[in-house]
Design an enzyme around this catalytic site. Structure first.
Site, mmCIF file in Angstrom:
data_model
loop_
_atom_site.group_PDB
_atom_site.id
_atom_site.type_symbol
_atom_site.label_atom_id
_atom_site.label_comp_id
_atom_site.label_asym_id
_atom_site.label_seq_id
_atom_site.Cartn_x
_atom_site.Cartn_y
_atom_site.Cartn_z
ATOM 1 N N TYR A 145 0.870 -1.181 0.000
ATOM 2 C CA TYR A 145 0.000 0.000 0.000
ATOM 3 C C TYR A 145 0.901 1.223 0.000
ATOM 4 O O TYR A 145 1.849 1.291 0.786
ATOM 5 C CB TYR A 145 -0.872 -0.020 1.267
ATOM 6 C CG TYR A 145 -1.779 1.178 1.422
ATOM 7 C CD1 TYR A 145 -2.922 1.320 0.638
ATOM 8 C CD2 TYR A 145 -1.500 2.159 2.370
ATOM 9 C CE1 TYR A 145 -3.759 2.416 0.787
ATOM 10 C CE2 TYR A 145 -2.337 3.256 2.528
ATOM 11 C CZ TYR A 145 -3.464 3.381 1.740
ATOM 12 O OH TYR A 145 -4.291 4.469 1.891
ATOM 13 N N ASP A 240 9.325 2.681 -0.763
ATOM 14 C CA ASP A 240 8.362 3.427 0.049
ATOM 15 C C ASP A 240 8.667 3.107 1.516
ATOM 16 O O ASP A 240 8.311 2.046 2.025
ATOM 17 C CB ASP A 240 6.941 2.995 -0.328
ATOM 18 C CG ASP A 240 5.885 3.695 0.515
ATOM 19 O OD1 ASP A 240 6.251 4.389 1.480
ATOM 20 O OD2 ASP A 240 4.687 3.537 0.212
ATOM 21 N N LYS A 268 5.110 10.120 8.018
ATOM 22 C CA LYS A 268 4.820 10.739 9.318
ATOM 23 C C LYS A 268 5.976 10.784 10.322
ATOM 24 O O LYS A 268 5.996 11.658 11.189
ATOM 25 C CB LYS A 268 3.629 10.026 9.927
ATOM 26 C CG LYS A 268 3.618 8.517 9.658
ATOM 27 C CD LYS A 268 2.214 7.986 9.380
ATOM 28 C CE LYS A 268 2.254 6.641 8.666
ATOM 29 N NZ LYS A 268 1.058 6.330 7.923
HETATM 30 N N1 HOZ Z 1 -3.832 2.721 6.288
HETATM 31 C C1 HOZ Z 1 -3.161 3.147 7.449
HETATM 32 C C2 HOZ Z 1 -2.178 2.156 7.954
HETATM 33 N N2 HOZ Z 1 -1.500 1.389 7.024
HETATM 34 C C3 HOZ Z 1 -4.127 3.492 8.555
HETATM 35 C C4 HOZ Z 1 -4.371 4.928 8.617
HETATM 36 C C5 HOZ Z 1 -5.300 5.366 9.740
HETATM 37 O O1 HOZ Z 1 -6.415 4.858 9.847
HETATM 38 O O2 HOZ Z 1 -4.907 6.216 10.498
#
Ligand code: HOZ
Length: 431
Positions: A145, A240, A268
């Site tokens: 992802y 990534d 982040k």
């Molecule tokens: N898709 C995010 C983790 N791989 C989660 C993001 C979220 O819900 O804060």
């Protein structure tokens, strides 16, 4: 019994005004059942919900809270920056300093551009790779992802697979046609795609350690094989590292495995938890980015002064304190050893994957090396396990297809508490 009536009421209200009641799908708890907890505060290893329940926490904002929540060094940096205003839309000293710091830590990065999220970073990196090579297609891996950019929502992991929509509606056929997919850890499949699309592939993008189909480690030959193939074929190799950057080592997975991509995307962690992303790489590629070059990418809040202050504090600490990584590895090792011992006592044989301070327990006895094998996991059983752990005050990722993240705030006593909760939860879900 941990009840959460205030969270339930907030969730009911939220569903009237926010799609699905949440601002990001996984946190709606749909894959595990029950109502999401609405979080009021967090400190160190603990989250506190609106109902006053306390949870030992293994999401850590999906990675960045390496030092636990509300780490003093980060809080202080933010407090110092706030009086100087929250945003300028003009360059600042801190942006230069953080660029120098990132370049000194991440092997592949010679120039870097700040953005506001991992999604922005990956979308921009692909555009730059296309501009640089003059090619349109890209290869991604099933179950990886890379945020919610159109090109990445083909065979996507994380929330996309959790909700059963790995190929999202709204992505045009043209975009889908330009996105080729291969199974993770399968070099031969990549070679076949490259051969069938000679001189058409701009980039290969992957999580060098996959965290969005649950944690899946690369085989030793996979990353090096991709590196060699990309060099030979003039393809831009993009790691990534939104989740692995600065977490698996000061230089991320690329430093850990000794394989250097052409470009890297970060998220982040470089904002210490604030909304930040970045992409960087070789000078000759990054000089294609506007205003140095013709590939356009921009953002008013990019390099935001508060986020930069938080990120500087966090990254400086990680660079100056490499013992953080030894501590994280040891804590995670103890957690995994405890879980393995529990399974042995209970006659269970679930698969645990771990790299550094990231891990996933898959409810399958098969090795998990790619998306297909990840999907052999019993997700209904995972849902019951998740809720048993939650009732015991342990907050896990609410999906089988996510990794867990350990922070330095987890003490040896907390490890024992976690291991006991794991034993009780595993016992409770049998039969
Ligand atoms: N898709 C995010 C983790 N791989 C989660 C993001 C979220 O819900 O804060």
């Amino acid at each position: 019994m941990k009840t959460a009536p205030i969270s339930e009421e907030l969730f009911q209200r939220a569903q009237n005004f926010i799609p699905g009641g949440v601002n990001s799908p996984v946190r709606a708890f749909r894959a595990v059942g029950g109502n999401p907890r609405f979080i009021k505060s967090a400190k160190g290893a603990y989250l506190y919900d609106e109902d006053g329940n306390r949870y030992m926490e293994f999401i850590n904002s999906w990675g960045p809270m390496i030092l636990g929540h509300a780490a003093e060094i980060v809080q202080e940096a933010v407090q110092q920056a706030i009086p100087n205003s929250l945003s300028f839309g003009a360059p600042t000293r801190k942006e230069v300093e953080i660029a120098e710091l990132i370049i000194s830590m991440v092997p592949s990065i010679e120039k870097v551009r700040m953005v506001n999220s991992g999604t922005e970073a990956t979308m921009s990196a692909i555009r730059v790779a296309r501009g640089f090579t003059g090619r349109d297609k890209m290869i991604k891996f099933e179950g990886c992802y890379h945020g919610h950019g159109d090109s990445f929502l083909i065979a996507a992991g994380s929330g996309a697979i959790t909700l059963g929509v790995p190929d999202s509606p709204g992505v045009t056929k043209g975009t889908a046609n330009d996105t080729l997919t291969a199974p993770y850890n399968n070099l031969q499949a990549v070679q076949t795609l490259v051969d069938a699309n000679k001189d058409q592939i701009a980039a290969i993008i992957l999580e060098p350690v996959a965290g969005n189909m649950g944690l899946v480690q690369p085989t030793p030959e996979f990353l090096q094989g991709l590196r060699d193939l990309c060099t030979k074929e003039g393809i831009v190799l993009i790691f990534d590292e939104v989740m692995t950057g600065f977490r698996l080592s000061p230089g991320g997975a690329q430093q850990l495995y000794g394989v250097t991509p052409d470009m890297t995307t970060l998220g982040k962690i470089i904002g210490g938890g604030m909304p930040v992303g970045a992409y960087g790489g070789k000078k000759e590629i990054m000089d294609f980015v506007a205003p140095a070059g013709p590939v356009y990418q921009a953002g008013t809040l990019s390099g935001n002064p508060i986020a930069m202050a938080a990120g500087m504090a966090m990254l400086t600490y990680l660079k100056d304190n490499p013992q953080v990584y030894t501590q994280l590895e040891e804590t995670t090792g103890n957690i995994i050893a405890g879980m393995r011992s529990n399974m042995q006592k209970l006659g269970l044989n679930y698969t645990i994957n771990q790299v550094g301070s990231m891990f996933t327990v898959f409810f399958t006895d098969k090795p998990v090396t790619d998306f297909e094998s990840a999907k052999t996991s019993d997700t209904a059983l995972f849902g019951r396990y998740f809720n048993e752990m939650l009732q015991r005050g342990i907050y896990l990722a609410p999906s089988q297809y996510e990794a867990l993240f350990v922070s330095t705030a987890i003490t040896p006593e907390m490890v024992n508490e976690y291991v006991q909760a794991n034993f009780d939860a595993l016992q409770a879900i049998q039969g």
